[in-house]
Structures are given as structure tokens and as C-alpha cells.
Motif scaffolding. Structure first.
Motif, short mmCIF file in Angstrom:
data_model
loop_
_atom_site.label_atom_id
_atom_site.label_comp_id
_atom_site.label_asym_id
_atom_site.label_seq_id
_atom_site.Cartn_x
_atom_site.Cartn_y
_atom_site.Cartn_z
N MET A 1 0.84 -1.22 0.00
CA MET A 1 0.00 0.00 0.00
C MET A 1 0.87 1.26 0.00
O MET A 1 1.84 1.34 0.73
CB MET A 1 -0.86 0.04 1.28
N VAL A 2 0.48 2.21 -0.80
CA VAL A 2 1.19 3.48 -0.79
C VAL A 2 0.17 4.63 -0.78
O VAL A 2 -0.90 4.52 -1.36
CB VAL A 2 2.17 3.60 -1.99
N ASN A 3 0.53 5.67 -0.05
CA ASN A 3 -0.34 6.81 0.11
C ASN A 3 0.52 8.06 -0.07
O ASN A 3 1.42 8.30 0.73
CB ASN A 3 -0.91 6.76 1.54
N VAL A 4 0.24 8.80 -1.12
CA VAL A 4 1.13 9.92 -1.46
C VAL A 4 0.36 11.23 -1.40
O VAL A 4 -0.76 11.34 -1.91
CB VAL A 4 1.71 9.74 -2.88
N GLU A 5 0.99 12.22 -0.77
CA GLU A 5 0.33 13.51 -0.62
C GLU A 5 1.34 14.63 -0.91
O GLU A 5 2.44 14.62 -0.36
CB GLU A 5 -0.16 13.62 0.82
N LEU A 6 0.94 15.56 -1.76
CA LEU A 6 1.74 16.78 -1.95
C LEU A 6 0.98 17.91 -1.26
O LEU A 6 -0.21 18.10 -1.51
CB LEU A 6 1.91 17.10 -3.43
N LYS A 7 1.70 18.63 -0.39
CA LYS A 7 1.03 19.67 0.40
C LYS A 7 1.69 21.02 0.17
O LYS A 7 2.89 21.18 0.42
CB LYS A 7 1.16 19.34 1.90
N ASN A 8 0.90 21.97 -0.29
CA ASN A 8 1.34 23.37 -0.44
C ASN A 8 2.65 23.52 -1.21
O ASN A 8 3.52 24.29 -0.82
CB ASN A 8 1.49 24.02 0.94
N ILE A 9 2.75 22.80 -2.32
CA ILE A 9 3.99 22.84 -3.10
C ILE A 9 4.03 24.10 -3.98
O ILE A 9 3.08 24.39 -4.71
CB ILE A 9 4.10 21.60 -4.03
N SER A 10 5.14 24.84 -3.89
CA SER A 10 5.37 25.97 -4.78
C SER A 10 6.77 25.87 -5.38
O SER A 10 7.69 25.37 -4.73
CB SER A 10 5.26 27.30 -4.03
N LYS A 11 6.88 26.33 -6.64
CA LYS A 11 8.18 26.33 -7.31
C LYS A 11 8.20 27.42 -8.38
O LYS A 11 7.31 27.48 -9.23
CB LYS A 11 8.41 24.96 -7.98
N SER A 12 9.21 28.28 -8.32
CA SER A 12 9.36 29.32 -9.34
C SER A 12 10.65 29.12 -10.11
O SER A 12 11.64 28.62 -9.57
CB SER A 12 9.39 30.70 -8.69
N PHE A 13 10.62 29.52 -11.37
CA PHE A 13 11.84 29.63 -12.17
C PHE A 13 12.00 31.11 -12.46
O PHE A 13 11.29 31.64 -13.33
CB PHE A 13 11.73 28.84 -13.47
N GLY A 14 12.88 31.80 -11.74
CA GLY A 14 12.95 33.26 -11.90
C GLY A 14 11.58 33.85 -11.63
O GLY A 14 10.95 33.54 -10.62
N PRO A 15 11.07 34.63 -12.59
CA PRO A 15 9.75 35.27 -12.38
C PRO A 15 8.57 34.33 -12.63
O PRO A 15 7.44 34.67 -12.31
CB PRO A 15 9.76 36.40 -13.41
N VAL A 16 8.84 33.16 -13.21
CA VAL A 16 7.74 32.26 -13.57
C VAL A 16 7.33 31.39 -12.38
O VAL A 16 8.12 30.60 -11.87
CB VAL A 16 8.15 31.32 -14.75
N LYS A 17 6.08 31.58 -11.95
CA LYS A 17 5.56 30.74 -10.86
C LYS A 17 4.99 29.46 -11.46
O LYS A 17 3.81 29.40 -11.81
CB LYS A 17 4.50 31.51 -10.07
N ALA A 18 5.82 28.45 -11.59
CA ALA A 18 5.40 27.22 -12.28
C ALA A 18 4.41 26.43 -11.45
O ALA A 18 3.49 25.81 -11.99
CB ALA A 18 6.63 26.37 -12.61
N ASN A 19 4.58 26.43 -10.13
CA ASN A 19 3.65 25.76 -9.20
C ASN A 19 3.40 26.69 -8.02
O ASN A 19 4.34 27.24 -7.45
CB ASN A 19 4.24 24.45 -8.64
N GLN A 20 2.12 26.86 -7.65
CA GLN A 20 1.77 27.72 -6.53
C GLN A 20 0.83 27.01 -5.57
O GLN A 20 -0.32 26.73 -5.95
CB GLN A 20 1.05 28.97 -7.03
N ASP A 21 1.32 26.69 -4.41
CA ASP A 21 0.49 26.18 -3.32
C ASP A 21 -0.38 24.98 -3.76
O ASP A 21 -1.59 24.99 -3.59
CB ASP A 21 -0.41 27.31 -2.81
N ILE A 22 0.28 23.98 -4.30
CA ILE A 22 -0.46 22.84 -4.87
C ILE A 22 -0.65 21.71 -3.87
O ILE A 22 0.29 21.33 -3.15
CB ILE A 22 0.27 22.33 -6.13
N ASN A 23 -1.87 21.18 -3.83
CA ASN A 23 -2.21 20.04 -2.98
C ASN A 23 -2.82 18.94 -3.84
O ASN A 23 -3.82 19.20 -4.52
CB ASN A 23 -3.23 20.46 -1.91
N ILE A 24 -2.23 17.77 -3.81
CA ILE A 24 -2.87 16.61 -4.46
C ILE A 24 -2.60 15.36 -3.62
O ILE A 24 -1.66 15.31 -2.82
CB ILE A 24 -2.38 16.35 -5.91
#
Ligand SMILES: Nc1ncnc2c1ncn2[C@@H]1O[C@H](COP(=O)(O)OP(=O)(O)OP(=O)(O)O)[C@@H](O)[C@H]1O
Ligand SMILES: [Mg+2]
Length: 250
Positions: A1-24
Motif C-alpha cells: 500500500m502506498v499513500n502519497v500527498e503533496l502539500k502546499n507545493i510551490s516552485k518558481s523559475f525566476g519570475p515564472v511561478k510554475a507551481n503555486q500552493d499545490i495540494n494533491i
């Protein structure tokens, strides 16, 4: 069994906000669809989950354990494997050599080991109907078969969560059907799957749940059994979309 959670993930490349506060979230026996247009941030998020990028903020939690991946090796040790948008295979290697590549301490395989590995490739191939000949040279294989080599590669490393980054983009309609059969077989055997696409009918056909990503944020979740193409398109694009196909059906 596996249970995976991404919580409040953010990632920018310079000015580009590629991921903002992601939850899945995704767990064993489930296929999560990640739907989004070009540049929405899908690959960035999955590259974070598979240890290629480090998030600026946020957490990766696997089986209630917070992970801090420093490289893809750490992610694979935690059971996360990714089938990349652009394959990472060495064309002149055999199927088995590609499968074991990166998994060998010596860098060179002796005959005994290659025989063992070929056997293991055969076993995985049979278990999930991933038809492929272990001794074949990779560059001679059709794209759909090369993709199977990538899938076997992550299974060889005992992945429990398998990420497919736009796997259908390079496939023929027949190969897409075969891939969906493979994904369903993986799901039945208890793997968790994240399936990335921008094709509406595909998420509705094969997924158990859908998260829609737009301009770096999750703009909604949807139930594939209830949601229409039109609703999905509106979420994905951010404004109402006329789908001529949808209109013809009604
Ligand atoms: N290594 C990088 N350096 C700079 N910018 C990047 C990098 N990777 C992604 N980006 C930018 O981040 C945003 C999200 O890109 P990403 O590749 O995650 O989108 P995607 O949803 O996978 O798109 P596609 O459907 O085209 O594969 C885009 O604006 C992209 O140009
Ligand atoms: Mg991408």
C-alpha cells in the motif's frame, strides 16, 4: 500500500511561478488524472515528486512520512517512479540494458547478471502484459514499445507510485488503448498512478479522480464519472469553451 500527498507545493523559475500552493493526493489502486494546458506546471510538479527538482516550499508525504528528496534515487527508494514525457533511453542498448541502467554499481553487466535481469524483465513484462523482447535493441522498437521499456524500468525498481507524463502524446490510438489496459492492470495490482494529459476524454476514460492545473495552480477537482468535457475544458482554459464535438452529441 502506498499513500502519497503533496502539500502546499510551490516552485518558481525566476519570475515564472510554475507551481503555486499545490495540494494533491493519490493512493494504491487509484489513477489520478492531472489535466492542464501547455505550460500549466504539470511536469514541474511531477519532477518535484520524482526528485529531479526541489520545491521552494511545501511537503511530500508518503505513507505519513515527510520526504526530502535530493535526487531521483531518493524518490525511487521511496517507491516513486516516472515515465518521462521525453524518454530517457539509450538507443543502442538492449531493452534489458536500458532497464538496469543506473541500477548497476559497476556500470558493466556480466553474463550472469544480464541473464538474471533478462529473466526479471520477462517476468514483469508477462505480469502486466507489457509485451517486449528483453534482448531487442531499443532504437529498433516502435515508440509504444519503447514506452513499455520505460514502464518496466520503474517496475524493476519496485515503484509503487508510477507517474506518466503525457504518455499518450506519442502513441497511436491502438497504442493508447494498450497503455490504458496496462495502467488498469497496474492499478489492479495495487499501484498508485498519476496520469498527465491535456485530452479531456482520456482523463474521463481511465481516471478515478481528476485535478485540473492552470497557470501553476490547482483550479478544481472533478469526478470523471460526473463531469462533462465542457466543464473540464472551462476549468482547464479558464473561460467557457465551445466544444463542437460536445455540441454534436447533444
Ligand atoms: N527548467 C525550467 N526553467 C525555466 N522555466 C521553466 C523550467 N521548467 C518549466 N518552466 C516554466 O514553468 C512553466 C510550467 O512548465 P511545465 O513544463 O511544468 O508545464 P507543463 O504543464 O508540463 O506543460 P506541457 O504540457 O507543455 O508539458 C512554464 O511557463 C515553463 O516555461
Ligand atoms: Mg510537461
Amino acid at each position: 500500500m502506498v499513500n502519497v500527498e503533496l502539500k502546499n507545493i510551490s516552485k518558481s523559475f525566476g519570475p515564472v511561478k510554475a507551481n503555486q500552493d499545490i495540494n494533491i493526493k493519490v493512493k494504491s489502486g487509484e489513477i489520478l488524472g492531472l489535466l492542464g494546458e501547455n505550460g500549466a506546471g504539470k511536469s514541474t510538479l511531477m519532477n518535484i515528486l520524482c526528485g529531479l527538482y526541489r520545491p521552494d516550499t511545501g511537503k511530500i508525504i508518503i505513507n505519513n512520512d515527510e520526504k526530502n528528496f535530493k535526487n531521483p534515487g531518493d524518490a525511487i527508494d521511496a517507491g516513486v517512479g516516472m515515465v518521462h514525457q521525453h524518454f530517457m533511453l539509450v538507443p543502442i542498448f538492449t531493452v534489458t540494458e536500458n532497464v538496469v541502467l543506473g541500477n548497476e554499481e559497476t556500470g558493466k553487466l556480466n553474463h550472469l547478471k544480464i541473464n538474471e535481469s533478462e529473466q526479471k524483465v520477462r517476468e514483469i513484462s508477462e505480469k502486466y502484459s507489457l509485451l517486449v523482447e528483453p534482448k531487442e535493441i531499443t532504437e529498433r522498437l516502435p515508440v509504444g514499445t519503447q514506452q513499455r521499456v520505460e514502464i518496466i524500468k520503474v517496475l524493476f525498481r519496485s515503484a509503487e507510485l508510477i507517474i506518466f507524463d503525457e504518455p499518450t502524446a506519442v502513441l497511436t490510438p491502438q497504442e493508447v488503448k494498450e497503455l490504458f489496459n496496462i495502467m488498469n492492470a497496474l492499478k489492479k495490482s495495487g499501484k498508485a498512478i498519476i496520469f498527465i494529459t491535456h485530452k479531456l476524454h482520456e482523463v474521463r476514460e481511465v481516471c478515478d479522480s481528476i485535478s485540473i492545473l492552470r497557470s501553476g495552480t490547482i483550479v478544481g477537482d472533478a469526478d470523471p464519472k460526473k463531469v462533462s468535457n465542457k466543464e473540464l475544458a472551462t476549468l482547464m482554459v479558464g473561460r467557457p469553451v465551445n466544444l463542437s464535438l460536445e455540441r454534436k452529441k447533444k
